[in-house]
Design an enzyme around this catalytic site. Structure first.
Site, mmCIF file in Angstrom:
data_model
loop_
_atom_site.group_PDB
_atom_site.id
_atom_site.type_symbol
_atom_site.label_atom_id
_atom_site.label_comp_id
_atom_site.label_asym_id
_atom_site.label_seq_id
_atom_site.Cartn_x
_atom_site.Cartn_y
_atom_site.Cartn_z
ATOM 1 N N LYS A 174 -6.564 3.387 -13.608
ATOM 2 C CA LYS A 174 -6.594 1.940 -12.937
ATOM 3 C C LYS A 174 -6.268 2.184 -11.481
ATOM 4 O O LYS A 174 -5.021 2.016 -11.311
ATOM 5 C CB LYS A 174 -5.763 0.832 -13.574
ATOM 6 C CG LYS A 174 -6.304 -0.568 -13.150
ATOM 7 C CD LYS A 174 -5.275 -1.542 -13.080
ATOM 8 C CE LYS A 174 -4.535 -1.559 -11.783
ATOM 9 N NZ LYS A 174 -5.280 -1.850 -10.654
ATOM 10 N N CYS A 283 5.398 6.888 0.884
ATOM 11 C CA CYS A 283 6.642 6.676 -0.120
ATOM 12 C C CYS A 283 7.685 7.323 0.478
ATOM 13 O O CYS A 283 8.903 6.748 0.609
ATOM 14 C CB CYS A 283 6.099 6.913 -1.459
ATOM 15 S SG CYS A 283 5.578 8.384 -1.667
HETATM 16 P P1 NAI Z 1 2.073 -2.341 -6.615
HETATM 17 O O1 NAI Z 1 3.339 -1.655 -7.156
HETATM 18 O O2 NAI Z 1 1.958 -3.852 -6.779
HETATM 19 O O3 NAI Z 1 0.822 -1.787 -7.145
HETATM 20 C C1 NAI Z 1 0.596 -0.606 -7.456
HETATM 21 C C2 NAI Z 1 -0.312 -0.352 -8.482
HETATM 22 O O4 NAI Z 1 0.387 -1.174 -9.682
HETATM 23 C C3 NAI Z 1 -1.615 -1.056 -8.480
HETATM 24 O O5 NAI Z 1 -2.601 -0.562 -9.087
HETATM 25 C C4 NAI Z 1 -1.558 -2.344 -9.029
HETATM 26 O O6 NAI Z 1 -2.626 -3.193 -9.463
HETATM 27 C C5 NAI Z 1 -0.514 -1.936 -10.443
HETATM 28 N N1 NAI Z 1 0.262 -3.187 -10.944
HETATM 29 C C6 NAI Z 1 0.917 -4.296 -10.428
HETATM 30 N N2 NAI Z 1 1.426 -5.175 -11.292
HETATM 31 C C7 NAI Z 1 1.309 -4.308 -12.300
HETATM 32 C C8 NAI Z 1 1.994 -4.788 -13.602
HETATM 33 N N3 NAI Z 1 2.586 -5.995 -14.119
HETATM 34 N N4 NAI Z 1 1.505 -3.889 -14.903
HETATM 35 C C9 NAI Z 1 0.807 -2.698 -14.424
HETATM 36 N N5 NAI Z 1 0.155 -2.428 -13.417
HETATM 37 C C10 NAI Z 1 0.440 -3.307 -12.154
HETATM 38 O O7 NAI Z 1 2.329 -2.200 -5.030
HETATM 39 P P2 NAI Z 1 1.641 -3.168 -4.041
HETATM 40 O O8 NAI Z 1 2.106 -4.746 -4.150
HETATM 41 O O9 NAI Z 1 0.275 -2.967 -3.522
HETATM 42 O O10 NAI Z 1 2.738 -2.731 -2.718
HETATM 43 C C11 NAI Z 1 3.841 -3.493 -2.705
HETATM 44 C C12 NAI Z 1 4.785 -2.634 -1.914
HETATM 45 O O11 NAI Z 1 5.038 -1.396 -2.820
HETATM 46 C C13 NAI Z 1 4.570 -1.671 -0.745
HETATM 47 O O12 NAI Z 1 4.840 -2.790 0.502
HETATM 48 C C14 NAI Z 1 5.246 -0.432 -0.616
HETATM 49 O O13 NAI Z 1 6.812 -0.894 -0.030
HETATM 50 C C15 NAI Z 1 5.479 -0.369 -2.044
HETATM 51 N N6 NAI Z 1 4.429 0.760 -2.465
HETATM 52 C C16 NAI Z 1 4.915 2.105 -2.795
HETATM 53 C C17 NAI Z 1 3.924 3.001 -2.940
HETATM 54 C C18 NAI Z 1 4.479 4.458 -3.072
HETATM 55 O O14 NAI Z 1 3.630 5.577 -3.019
HETATM 56 N N7 NAI Z 1 5.406 4.766 -3.749
HETATM 57 C C19 NAI Z 1 2.457 2.910 -3.006
HETATM 58 C C20 NAI Z 1 2.095 1.544 -2.617
HETATM 59 C C21 NAI Z 1 3.192 0.624 -2.530
#
Ligand code: NAI
Ligand code: MG
Length: 482
Positions: A174, A283
């Site tokens: 996903k 990240c």
């Molecule tokens: P997010 O953690 O919400 O999204 C990442 C993935 O998780 C997406 O595919 C999303 O649909 C999925 N997801 C969200 N809620 C879920 C749930 N309850 N159960 C299963 N899957 C779920 O990240 P978001 O909201 O797009 O970004 C927020 C912050 O996260 C950013 O500002 C950044 O600080 C951090 N981030 C860190 C990343 C990394 O590479 N470690 C990548 C993206 C965001």
């Protein structure tokens, strides 16, 4: 680009309820495609397909050689399609085209790298005495869910899909709702490479409706997640009921230590790239920049000069060195941190956005440098995930190590110095999964990637990235003659 479909059990499908959502070009804010809005029942269908392919389908009888061949072929096909896919990645995520091309090239290599591993996973025969023999064999863990973010869409997906295939698992992927397009390229590539139906399923949708069912399902054996700390914690909790194997690659607030004896120009450039590449949506971005007092003023000036050279624009424009952020939500989040930073520290640079009026609806944030911060400000503690550098002065080695480690995250760190002993002693003292010495951000596929502390659980890439898709079985043979 039109209305894309998702891929379940070897078929291109709409969501069962027929709902769709928009895919937006972050440089303009305009829609350029739509994708299915997968609901729990779609996730269930994808899980069932993956389960059948693992338990009964041809994949349950696949050989290591077959898996190697498929992955090597996938690398070849991806390279053939690289230009088109890099363009799609740039349009979908906003990142500069050149960076998207690098991502796609590394993604092709990931297929090759894990293709090579498929035939090289071996077990062990530990000694258990004269009267028995123990065989330790590695087996695929089963059905793996991959839940991925929007900053490196095709890489983050393949970083999970390729080792899963090498190990003999089946997968439900996903991708992030903000950037689903390149994940939808993977099924056609792998199908052409010979992957049977049901082995890779891709569902497009939102976290709570399409992602969470994968984590809750008793039919899924493992979840590989990259994304926010907040959702990482939810996944760990949600996975507890079925005791999922969970690997988490979460955020960071990575220190970048600029010692006075560093190669100055190289350190300035590397430090800036470490926070301005990919719009700072990394990240492992070197967002906390510690600069030794004796060179503080000069280094700050040089970094500001460097930041002014950044050309903000549409990713597809060849002159662009920094694209828009991925979404309006992310733009607002980062601008909120910039407002906060103005109260907490001094502003050294608030760069320019694009001048082109056609981009007035885009989600741009200019390169920003704050200085004279302490390590306790919000902008020094929290992950901003945008092109925002926080500069903090220091005087002693012990001091900068203590400050660097004083954060809940521990993903990565960079150290700039010509002194080899200081470099390695600093690297050893830092609580981080990756430490770069005289560089920032390389994450080669062959080496492990993951976080200490709250930056994650487990490792991806390298042989470590394969281990998580393998179970360990012990077969004990009694050798005592009757
Ligand atoms: P997010 O953690 O919400 O999204 C990442 C993935 O998780 C997406 O595919 C999303 O649909 C999925 N997801 C969200 N809620 C879920 C749930 N309850 N159960 C299963 N899957 C779920 O990240 P978001 O909201 O797009 O970004 C927020 C912050 O996260 C950013 O500002 C950044 O600080 C951090 N981030 C860190 C990343 C990394 O590479 N470690 C990548 C993206 C965001
Ligand atoms: Mg979210």
């Amino acid at each position: 680009m039109g209305d894309a479909q998702m891929y379940i059990d070897g078929k291109w499908l709409d969501a069962a309820e027929g709902k769709r959502f928009d895919v937006v070009d972050p440089a303009t804010g305009e829609r350029f495609a739509t994708v299915p809005d997968a609901q729990p029942e779609d996730a269930e269908a994808a899980i069932d397909a993956a389960r059948r392919a693992f338990d009964e389908g041809p994949w349950s009888r696949s050989t290591e050689r077959e898996r190697e061949t498929i992955l090597l072929k996938a690398a070849e096909i991806l390279r053939r399609e690289a230009d088109r896919i890099a363009e799609l990645e740039s349009r979908d995520s906003g990142k500069p085209l050149g960076e998207a091309q690098e991502d796609v090239a590394e993604t092709a290599f990931m297929f090759e790298y894990y293709g090579g591993w498929a035939t090289k996973v071996t077990g062990e025969i530990p000694p258990v005495g004269r009267e028995a023999m123990s065989l330790v064999v590695k087996e695929p863990v089963g059905v793996a869910a991959a839940i991925t973010p929007w900053n490196y869409p095709i890489m983050m997906a393949t970083q999970k899909v390729a080792p899963a295939i090498a190990a003999g698992c089946t997968i439900v992927l996903k991708p992030a709702e903000q950037t689903p397009m390149t994940a939808l390229e993977l099924p056609a590539i792998l199908e052409e490479a010979g992957l049977p139906a049901g082995v890779l399923n891709v569902i497009t949708g939102f976290g709570e409706t399409a992602g969470a069912p994968l984590v809750h399902s008793p039919k899924v054996d493992k979840v590989g997640f990259t994304g926010s700390l907040e959702v990482g914690k939810i996944i760990m909790r949600d996975g507890a009921d079925t005791l999922k194997r969970v690997t988490l690659e979460l955020g960071g607030k990575s220190p970048n230590i600029f010692y006075s004896d560093a190669a100055f120009d190289e350190a300035v450039e590397g430090t800036c790239n470490g926070i301005f590449w990919n719009q700072g949506e990394i990240c492992s971005a070197g967002s906390r920049v510690f600069v030794e007092r004796s060179i503080y003023d000069d280094a700050l000036q040089a970094m500001v000069d460097h930041g002014k050279q950044v050309k903000v624009g549409r990713g597809l424009d060849p002159d662009t060195t920094m694209g828009p952020l991925v979404s309006k939500e992310q733009q607002e989040r980062v601008l909120g941190y910039i407002e906060k930073g103005k109260q907490e520290a001094k502003v050294a640079l608030l760069g320019d956005g694009p001048s082109d009026p056609a981009l007035s609806g885009g989600y741009f944030v200019p390169p920003t440098i704050f200085y004279d911060s302490t390590n306790d400000t919000t902008i020094a503690r929290e992950e901003i995930f945008g092109p925002v550098m926080t500069v903090i002065p220091f005087t002693e080695v012990d001091e900068v190590i203590r400050l660097s480690n004083d954060n809940d995250y521990g993903l990565a760190a960079a150290v700039w110095t010509r002194d080899i002993k200081k470099a390695i002693n600093t690297a050893k003292a830092l609580r981080a999964g990756t430490v770069w010495i005289n560089d920032s951000q390389p994450a080669p596929t062959e080496a492990p990637w993951g976080g200490y502390k709250q930056s994650g659980v487990g490792r991806e890439l390298g042989p470590y990235g394969l281990e998580d898709y393998l179970e360990v079985k012990h077969i004990y043979v009694n050798l005592v003659e009757e």
